[in-house]
Design a protein around this motif. Structure first.
Motif, PDB file in Angstrom:
ATOM      1  N   ASP A   1       0.826  -1.205   0.000  1.00  0.00           N
ATOM      2  CA  ASP A   1       0.000   0.000   0.000  1.00  0.00           C
ATOM      3  C   ASP A   1       0.862   1.257   0.000  1.00  0.00           C
ATOM      4  N   THR A   2       1.890   1.292   0.843  1.00  0.00           N
ATOM      5  CA  THR A   2       2.748   2.476   0.911  1.00  0.00           C
ATOM      6  C   THR A   2       3.540   2.646  -0.380  1.00  0.00           C
ATOM      7  N   MET A   3       3.997   1.556  -0.963  1.00  0.00           N
ATOM      8  CA  MET A   3       4.689   1.622  -2.250  1.00  0.00           C
ATOM      9  C   MET A   3       3.811   2.297  -3.289  1.00  0.00           C
ATOM     10  N   LEU A   4       2.517   2.018  -3.231  1.00  0.00           N
ATOM     11  CA  LEU A   4       1.597   2.575  -4.222  1.00  0.00           C
ATOM     12  C   LEU A   4       1.526   4.096  -4.132  1.00  0.00           C
ATOM     13  N   TYR A   5       1.569   4.641  -2.921  1.00  0.00           N
ATOM     14  CA  TYR A   5       1.505   6.089  -2.756  1.00  0.00           C
ATOM     15  C   TYR A   5       2.717   6.782  -3.381  1.00  0.00           C
TER      16      TYR A   5
ATOM     17  N   LEU B   1      -8.055   6.341  -6.475  1.00  0.00           N
ATOM     18  CA  LEU B   1      -7.534   5.042  -6.031  1.00  0.00           C
ATOM     19  C   LEU B   1      -6.782   5.137  -4.712  1.00  0.00           C
ATOM     20  N   LEU B   2      -6.116   6.255  -4.473  1.00  0.00           N
ATOM     21  CA  LEU B   2      -5.379   6.407  -3.220  1.00  0.00           C
ATOM     22  C   LEU B   2      -6.289   6.800  -2.064  1.00  0.00           C
TER      23      LEU B   2
ATOM     24  N   SER C   1       5.581   0.669   6.528  1.00  0.00           N
ATOM     25  CA  SER C   1       5.392   1.868   5.719  1.00  0.00           C
ATOM     26  C   SER C   1       6.730   2.403   5.228  1.00  0.00           C
ATOM     27  N   LEU C   2       7.724   2.391   6.106  1.00  0.00           N
ATOM     28  CA  LEU C   2       9.050   2.895   5.733  1.00  0.00           C
ATOM     29  C   LEU C   2       9.657   2.051   4.619  1.00  0.00           C
ATOM     30  N   LEU C   3       9.566   0.729   4.749  1.00  0.00           N
ATOM     31  CA  LEU C   3      10.107  -0.160   3.719  1.00  0.00           C
ATOM     32  C   LEU C   3       9.384   0.048   2.397  1.00  0.00           C
ATOM     33  N   GLY C   4       8.056   0.189   2.452  1.00  0.00           N
ATOM     34  CA  GLY C   4       7.292   0.386   1.226  1.00  0.00           C
ATOM     35  C   GLY C   4       7.633   1.682   0.541  1.00  0.00           C
ATOM     36  N   MET C   5       7.841   2.739   1.324  1.00  0.00           N
ATOM     37  CA  MET C   5       8.116   4.048   0.741  1.00  0.00           C
ATOM     38  C   MET C   5       9.510   4.093   0.131  1.00  0.00           C
ATOM     39  N   ILE C   6      10.514   3.694   0.897  1.00  0.00           N
ATOM     40  CA  ILE C   6      11.891   3.784   0.407  1.00  0.00           C
ATOM     41  C   ILE C   6      12.169   2.709  -0.645  1.00  0.00           C
ATOM     42  N   GLY C   7      11.838   1.467  -0.314  1.00  0.00           N
ATOM     43  CA  GLY C   7      12.085   0.381  -1.263  1.00  0.00           C
ATOM     44  C   GLY C   7      11.250   0.519  -2.518  1.00  0.00           C
ATOM     45  N   GLY C   8       9.974   0.913  -2.364  1.00  0.00           N
ATOM     46  CA  GLY C   8       9.115   1.061  -3.527  1.00  0.00           C
ATOM     47  C   GLY C   8       9.610   2.142  -4.461  1.00  0.00           C
ATOM     48  N   GLY C   9      10.015   3.277  -3.917  1.00  0.00           N
ATOM     49  CA  GLY C   9      10.489   4.363  -4.759  1.00  0.00           C
ATOM     50  C   GLY C   9      11.764   4.002  -5.508  1.00  0.00           C
ATOM     51  N   LEU C  10      12.720   3.408  -4.801  1.00  0.00           N
ATOM     52  CA  LEU C  10      13.999   3.069  -5.434  1.00  0.00           C
ATOM     53  C   LEU C  10      13.845   1.952  -6.469  1.00  0.00           C
ATOM     54  N   LEU C  11      13.122   0.888  -6.090  1.00  0.00           N
ATOM     55  CA  LEU C  11      13.018  -0.259  -6.976  1.00  0.00           C
ATOM     56  C   LEU C  11      12.149   0.020  -8.194  1.00  0.00           C
ATOM     57  N   ALA C  12      11.135   0.878  -8.030  1.00  0.00           N
ATOM     58  CA  ALA C  12      10.289   1.197  -9.181  1.00  0.00           C
ATOM     59  C   ALA C  12      11.090   1.894 -10.271  1.00  0.00           C
ATOM     60  N   ASP C  13      12.000   2.768  -9.882  1.00  0.00           N
ATOM     61  CA  ASP C  13      12.853   3.431 -10.866  1.00  0.00           C
ATOM     62  C   ASP C  13      13.809   2.452 -11.536  1.00  0.00           C
ATOM     63  N   LEU C  14      14.279   1.458 -10.784  1.00  0.00           N
ATOM     64  CA  LEU C  14      15.262   0.524 -11.315  1.00  0.00           C
ATOM     65  C   LEU C  14      14.632  -0.613 -12.113  1.00  0.00           C
TER      66      LEU C  14
END
Length: 404
Positions: free
Chosen positions: A32-36, A57-58, A154-167
Motif C-alpha cells: 500500500d505504501t509503495m503505491l503512494y 484510487l489512493l 510503511s518505511l520499507l514500502g516508501m523507500i524500497g518502492g520508490g527506489l526499486l520502481a525506478d530501477l
C-alpha cells in the motif's frame, strides 16, 4: 503502584502477541505504501487514463473502511483472530500481486476496495487482541509497540518502492512486494493464537449508547487526532514544505527538492516510532493515567502546528515540524490506549473498538477535504492554525485526572 516486572509470563506473552501482529501488519502495509510513491509516477503504465483516477484510487481504500468496520466487527464474532489476520494477509498479498498486472481503472478500484477490507481486518483484529491481552498498566506500552513496529512496513514500502520502481519498473516491484507480503502468512498462522473470538454479550452490543463521558472523550480524541495528523497533516506536508522551505540547499551544492524533503521528514517519524511510541505508552501506564501525557502531547502539538503556520527561517521551521510529528507519535498511541481502556471499562469491547476505528477513519477521510477547503478560502497556513485549534479543543477534556 509500580508496573509488574517485565519477566511476568502474561506480560511476555502479550509482548510477543503485539510484536507478531505488528510484523504481520507491517508486511501487509508495504504494498500500500509503495503505491503512494509509485502510482503517481507510473499511472500510465498501470493502464490509467487520467491523474484524477490516481487520486480516487489512493483515497477509496479509506472511504470503503467506513461501511466495512461494523461488518468486520460482526465477522470477528464468528472467526478467531488467527483466521482474521491470515485472511487479511492473503487479501493484501493478492491485491499487491495484482497491482502488477492490473490495466483498467475498474480493476484497480476493486483491488483498492479489497485492500481496504484487508486493513480493516488487520486493524480491528489487532485492537481486539491487544485489548484482551493487556491491562491498564501495560496497555499503552503494548499499543505503542504495535504502532511503532507497523510503521516499519510503511518505511520499507516508501523507500524500497520508490527506489526499486525506478530501477525495475512498477510491475516487477508490485510482484516483489506481493511476495514479501505473503511471507507474513506463516507468521500469522504460527505466532498468533486462535483465542480472541468475540462472543457473548460483548458482541451483541450493537446499540451501545455514547452516554459515558469517558467514552465520548476517547471517541472525540480519536476523531480529531486522526483528522489533524492522518488527514490534514499527511495530505498537506509536501505543500507546506514547498511554501515555507522550497528546495533546500545543503553544503557542497547539494539541493533537496520539496517532495524529497517531505518524504525524508515522514520517513524520520517512521524510523523513531518503534522506540518512541512504546515510550509514550509506558509513560501513560503509570499511576497518574493517560491524562497528563495526553495533555502534554496535545499542547505541544498545537503550539508546534501554530508556529509552523508562520514564515520562519528553515533552521527553526523544520525542527518545529519535527516537534509536531513527535507529538503525533504520542497521540496516536495514547488515543488507541484510551479507547481500549474505555472498551474494557464498559464491558462492550468489540463494539466500542469497532466504533472507535470507524470514527478514526471518518477523521482521516475528512482531513484532506477540510485542509484544502480552508486553503481555498484563507490559505494553507490557515489550515494548520485550524488543526492547532482542534487539538486545543481537546485539552479541557483531559485536564482533569482520568477516571479510575
Amino acid at each position: 503502584m509500580s508496573a509488574p516486572s517485565p519477566s511476568c509470563p502474561d506480560d511476555a506473552a502479550a509482548r510477543r502477541l503485539a510484536r507478531s501482529m505488528a510484523v504481520v501488519s507491517a508486511f501487509c502495509l508495504t504494498g500500500d505504501t509503495m503505491l503512494y510513491i509509485a502510482l503517481p509516477l507510473f499511472w500510465q503504465e498501470c493502464g490509467l487514463t487520467a491523474l484524477w483516477q490516481v487520486g480516487v484510487l489512493l483515497a477509496v481504500n479509506r472511504l470503503v473502511r467506513l461501511p466495512l468496520n461494523p461488518l468486520v466487527r460482526l465477522l470477528y464474532t464468528r472467526i478467531d483472530q488467527r483466521t482474521g489476520m491470515a485472511l487479511a494477509v492473503v487479501l493484501a498479498a493478492s491485491t499487491t500481486l495484482l497491482y502488477g498486472v492490473a490495466q483498467s481503472f475498474a480493476l484497480w478500484l476493486l483491488l483498492r476496495c479489497l485492500w481496504g477490507l484487508a486493513w480493516t481486518l488487520l486493524r480491528l483484529g489487532s485492537l481486539f487482541a491487544l485489548m484482551a491481552a493487556s491491562r491498564k498498566d501495560n496497555r499503552g506500552y503494548l499499543m505503542g509497540s504495535y504502532n511503532g513496529l507497523v510503521r516499519l512496513g510503511s518505511l520499507l514500502g516508501m523507500i524500497g518502492g520508490g527506489l526499486l520502481a525506478d530501477l525495475l519498473g512498477f510491475s516487477t516491484v508490485a510482484l516483489l512486494f506481493g511476495a514479501l507480503t505473503l511471507t507474513g502468512l506463516p507468521l500469522a498462522l504460527i505466532r498468533i493464537p486462535r483465542s480472541g473470538r468475540a462472543t457473548g454479550a460483548a458482541s451483541q452490543a450493537a446499540g451501545l449508547p455514547l452516554r459515558p463521558p469517558d467514552m465520548r472523550r476517547a471517541f472525540i480524541t480519536g476523531l480529531l487526532v486522526a483528522l489533524v495528523f492522518q488527514g490534514i497533516y499527511a495530505a498537506t506536508l509536501s505543500r507546506m514544505v514547498a511554501l515555507h522551505v522550497g528546495e533546500l540547499a545543503l553544503a557542497g551544492g547539494l539541493v533537496i527538492g520539496c517532495a524529497t524533503l517531505a518524504g525524508m521528514l515522514q520517513a524520520l517519524r517512521w524510523l523513531w516510532e518503534p522506540w518512541l511510541a512504546p515510550w509514550f505508552g509506558r509513560l501513560s501506564d503509570g499511576p497518574r493515567g493517560r491524562g497528563p501525557v495526553l495533555c502534554a502531547c496535545l499542547g505541544g502539538g498545537a503550539c508546534a502546528l501554530a508556529l509552523v503556520a508562520l514564515y520562519l527561517p528553515a533552521p527553526l521551521w523544520l525542527p518545529l515540524l519535527l516537534c509536531s510529528q513527535l507529538c503525533a507519535t504520542g497521540l496516536a498511541t495514547l488515543s488507541d490506549a484510551a479507547a481500549s481502556d474505555t472498551a474494557e471499562r464498559h464491558g462492550h469491547p468489540t463494539h466500542t473498538l469497532a466504533s472507535y476505528a470507524f470514527i478514526v477513519d471518518c477523521g482521516a477521510a475528512a482531513g484532506p477535504v477540510l485542509a484544502y477547503s480552508v486553503q481555498d478560502l484563507w490559505g494553507m497556513d490557515a489550515a494548520y492554525l485550524a488543526a492547532a485549534a482542534l487539538l486545543l479543543c481537546l485539552l479541557p477534556l483531559w485536564m482533569r485526572r482520568e477516571a479510575a
